[in-house]
Design a protein around this motif. Structure first.
Motif, short mmCIF file in Angstrom:
data_model
loop_
_atom_site.label_atom_id
_atom_site.label_comp_id
_atom_site.label_asym_id
_atom_site.label_seq_id
_atom_site.Cartn_x
_atom_site.Cartn_y
_atom_site.Cartn_z
N ASP A 1 0.83 -1.21 0.00
CA ASP A 1 0.00 0.00 0.00
C ASP A 1 0.86 1.25 0.00
O ASP A 1 0.60 2.20 -0.74
N PHE A 26 2.38 1.70 -3.39
CA PHE A 26 1.38 2.17 -4.34
C PHE A 26 1.12 3.67 -4.17
O PHE A 26 1.13 4.44 -5.14
N LYS A 27 0.95 4.04 -2.91
CA LYS A 27 0.66 5.45 -2.65
C LYS A 27 1.82 6.33 -3.09
O LYS A 27 1.63 7.39 -3.69
N LEU A 61 3.96 5.70 -5.42
CA LEU A 61 3.98 5.73 -6.88
C LEU A 61 2.99 6.76 -7.41
O LEU A 61 3.31 7.56 -8.31
N MET A 62 1.78 6.76 -6.85
CA MET A 62 0.76 7.71 -7.28
C MET A 62 1.19 9.14 -6.97
O MET A 62 1.02 10.05 -7.77
N LEU A 63 1.76 9.31 -5.76
CA LEU A 63 2.22 10.64 -5.36
C LEU A 63 3.30 11.12 -6.32
O LEU A 63 3.30 12.28 -6.75
N SER A 65 3.69 10.39 -9.43
CA SER A 65 3.08 10.83 -10.69
C SER A 65 2.47 12.21 -10.55
O SER A 65 2.59 13.05 -11.45
N ALA A 66 1.80 12.43 -9.41
CA ALA A 66 1.18 13.74 -9.20
C ALA A 66 2.25 14.81 -9.17
O ALA A 66 2.09 15.90 -9.74
N LEU A 67 3.37 14.49 -8.50
CA LEU A 67 4.44 15.48 -8.41
C LEU A 67 5.12 15.70 -9.75
O LEU A 67 5.74 16.74 -9.98
N THR A 68 5.02 14.70 -10.65
CA THR A 68 5.62 14.85 -11.98
C THR A 68 5.05 16.09 -12.68
O THR A 68 5.78 16.84 -13.33
N ILE A 69 3.74 16.30 -12.51
CA ILE A 69 3.10 17.45 -13.15
C ILE A 69 3.77 18.74 -12.68
O ILE A 69 4.10 19.63 -13.46
N PHE A 70 3.95 18.78 -11.36
CA PHE A 70 4.64 19.90 -10.74
C PHE A 70 6.02 20.09 -11.34
O PHE A 70 6.41 21.17 -11.76
N ILE A 116 7.21 19.05 -14.14
CA ILE A 116 7.24 19.42 -15.55
C ILE A 116 7.17 20.94 -15.71
O ILE A 116 7.97 21.54 -16.43
#
Lengths: 289, 344
Positions: free
Chosen positions: B44, B47-48, B50-52, B54-59, B61
């Motif tokens: 868990d 997983f969390k 990994l998701m975090l 991805s969210a930070l990837t936007i930042f 970029i």
């Protein structure tokens, strides 16, 4: 006397109402007119130029009549595959974070906001950024760099739709999974994401349709190629890019090909937008609502 | 958030009631399977994370684009300083660069587009949400959605082949005759011009403004409309009294979002604006925008300073659109409170 004033006031108000209605109708017509004009012209020009060679031949040298855009169609396919492989997983994962782990947190609000801002970054600026990230170190234009530019542009749309769709999934569905003792990650992947999958696929297609027509970020990354190519580290053609080059050229035969290319592009986009509409009108959740 | 997690943990730890009868053997198989991987905390957490990430990837970029542009344009920034923004020289041969004609062209073409698009899109939105018969409503909103989905390059092709000749032979001579005295419509008339760019930009941003306006108008409570009608208001009075005032912040947001789009629009503008780095009062004269100079000259930049100056233009464009978009989002969020705005 007073009654007459009242009556004329009424008439004035009614007249004003009609005037406003008329203006709104007229405005709508003016908006719809160019769309219909563009479509009619596109179909008229494109259909008369479209033939089998368009899909199976590569461009002929300047001056020779004929040839097609097979290179550009294949190239767009390669670019969009790379873009989807980059944009969709990152976008969905970020959406999952926002919906499942980060409701009402400062960080997730910031991410949401950044996604919206990234959505508004001009595509040409994206092209320059990817140019200096990938093309300059590699010293040559490549299909890979074009795919990366398009992939980044897909992320915000995918993220925001994924988040919205996951928020629609009833909480009871998650609780049912957790109640069986399923780990949180498994419940998210196999239950929540699957329930919302129709809506999420819709979002991915919207993003896909949007970047399929992008030209500006490809100018300095994919660059264009007159031959059919599948190599990721070589320059590659793309449908919108080829349309641009042909549209600004002085040759009639190239204009003809540009119209045919536009028709194919629009056809693909209209199909995906209509499909998206059809799916969303049928409900975006699988059997959960 | 933490409350919800705790609740989940409780649900996780609770023993399932042992149901008697037929269900029992099957349940125990499930239990065995789950016990075998009861150590879900590790996965868990992974997983969390990994998701975090991805969210930070936007930042990352957005931050990366900014840093990259700033770093690559350091040479021009050091060479010209702030004067880059208001100098009007653009001479690649002598290495003399200033962004003024491009900033001017971008601003004028975008404002012209807003001038045309805002009244039209608001009246379309009013018609679709308040006046239109229901069956027509769906197809009209579908049509405007399609308008948003047409690629920029196709708009450009249409503008080049249909709009520009139409302007040159029909509309521009008329404008020169009737409004020539204002100085905004003076010859010579090439067809490719600031006006052509403004018109095609207006067509392109119409669907954005009108879809946001529609969205915002539909958040106005029905009771507000009914209250106005119950007091004897005509339909227009109802719209003016109860719909428009409630929606005006959101409409402003939509307009600014449209502005952001117009500022960064590249292909269609490049094809019809004429691409000449000059500042002319006449709208019929060719111009140049920040986005189109990048599209045209980036691959041709021969010297490092030239390239660096172009990237600085990109940096300016990036910063301006970020500010404009942020402003628009804040306005729209303040109205719809974070409800759906993904179509923009």
């Amino acid at each position: 006397m007073q009654q007459r004033i009242q009556q004329s006031g009424q008439a004035w108000r009614r007249w004003k109402n009609h005037l406003a209605t008329g203006t709104a109708v007229l405005g709508t017509l003016v908006v719809v007119a160019p769309l219909l004009a563009i479509f009619a012209y596109l179909i008229y020009k494109g259909a008369s130029s479209l033939n089998w060679a368009f899909f199976t031949k590569v461009p002929k040298p300047v001056g020779e009549i004929g040839g097609g855009m097979e290179n550009a169609i294949v190239g767009s396919g390669v670019l969009l595959t790379v873009a989807s492989l980059i944009g969709i997983p990152i976008g969905i994962a970020a959406g999952v974070y926002l919906a499942e782990f980060g409701r009402k947190r400062l960080l997730s609000n910031l991410v949401r906001f950044t996604a919206d801002v990234l959505n508004g970054v001009p595509s040409i600026v994206m092209g320059i950024a990817v140019y200096s990230l990938i093309v300059v170190p590699q010293q040559h234009f490549s299909a890979f760099s074009g795919g990366v530019a398009l992939g980044i542009m897909m992320i915000p749309t995918v993220t925001r739709t994924t988040e919205e769709m996951l928020l629609l999934v009833p909480h009871a569905v998650r609780e049912a999974a957790l109640g069986l003792g399923v780990p949180n990650w498994r419940s998210t992947v196999s239950i929540t994401l699957r329930t919302a999958s129709a809506g999420i696929i819709t979002g991915c297609m919207l993003a896909f349709a949007r970047v399929a027509g992008e030209t500006a970020p490809l100018l300095f990354t994919a660059f264009g190629n007159d031959d059919k190519s599948l190599a990721l580290n070589q320059p590659i053609a793309a449908l919108p890019l080829q349309i641009f080059v042909y549209a600004v050229s002085p040759y009639n035969d190239w204009h003809r090909l540009a119209w045919a290319g536009s028709l194919v592009l629009i056809f693909l986009i209209v199909i995906s937008v209509s499909l998206v509409r059809y799916v969303t009108s049928r409900g975006v959740l699988k059997g959960a609502s | 958030m933490s409350g919800k997690l705790a609740e989940r943990d409780v649900v996780n730890d609770r023993e399932s009631p042992d149901s008697p009868g037929l269900a029992a053997p099957r349940l125990s198989v499930v239990r065995q399977y789950l016990n075998a991987q009861s150590d879900s905390a590790g996965s868990d957490g992974f997983f969390k994370t990994l998701m975090l990430a991805s969210a930070l990837t936007i930042f990352a970029i957005v931050l990366f684009i900014f840093l990259e542009l700033a770093w690559q344009s350091r040479m021009a920034i050091a060479h010209f300083g702030i004067s880059f923004l208001y100098r009007s020289a653009w001479n690649p041969v002598s290495g003399d660069f200033g962004a003024r004609p491009f900033i001017y062209g971008t601003l004028v073409s975008s404002l012209l587009a807003l001038l045309i698009a805002v009244p039209l899109s608001v009246s379309t939105a009013v018609f679709i949400t308040e006046m239109c018969p229901i069956p027509l409503r769906r197809s009209l909103s579908f049509l405007t959605e399609l308008l948003a989905a047409i690629p920029s390059v196709v708009y450009g092709l249409w503008a080049l082949v249909v709009l520009v000749p139409l302007l040159r032979t029909g509309i521009n001579p008329f404008l020169m005759r009737t409004l020539g005295w204002t100085g905004f419509f003076e010859g010579p008339d090439y067809g490719v011009s600031m006006l052509a760019a403004g018109i095609i930009l207006a067509i392109m941003i119409l669907p954005i403004i009108s879809s946001i306006t529609r969205e915002v108008m539909s958040t106005v409570p029905q009771s507000q409309r009914e209250a106005a009608l119950a007091l004897g208001a005509t339909r227009w009075e109802m719209i003016r009294i109860s719909v428009l005032p409630n929606a005006r912040l959101g409409i402003a947001g939509g307009v600014i979002l449209g502005l952001g789009r117009a500022l960064g629009e590249t292909m269609a503008v490049t094809m019809v604006i004429g691409n000449r780095p000059e500042i002319a009062r006449s709208l019929l004269a060719p111009g140049y925008t920040m986005a189109s100079v990048l599209a045209n000259e980036f691959t041709e930049a021969t010297t490092n300073l030239y390239l660096s100056a172009l990237i600085e233009i990109g940096l300016v464009l990036f910063l301006v659109t970020i500010v404009v978009n942020a402003l628009a989002r804040l306005l729209i969020w303040s109205v719809t409170r974070g409800a759906s705005s993904r179509m923009a």
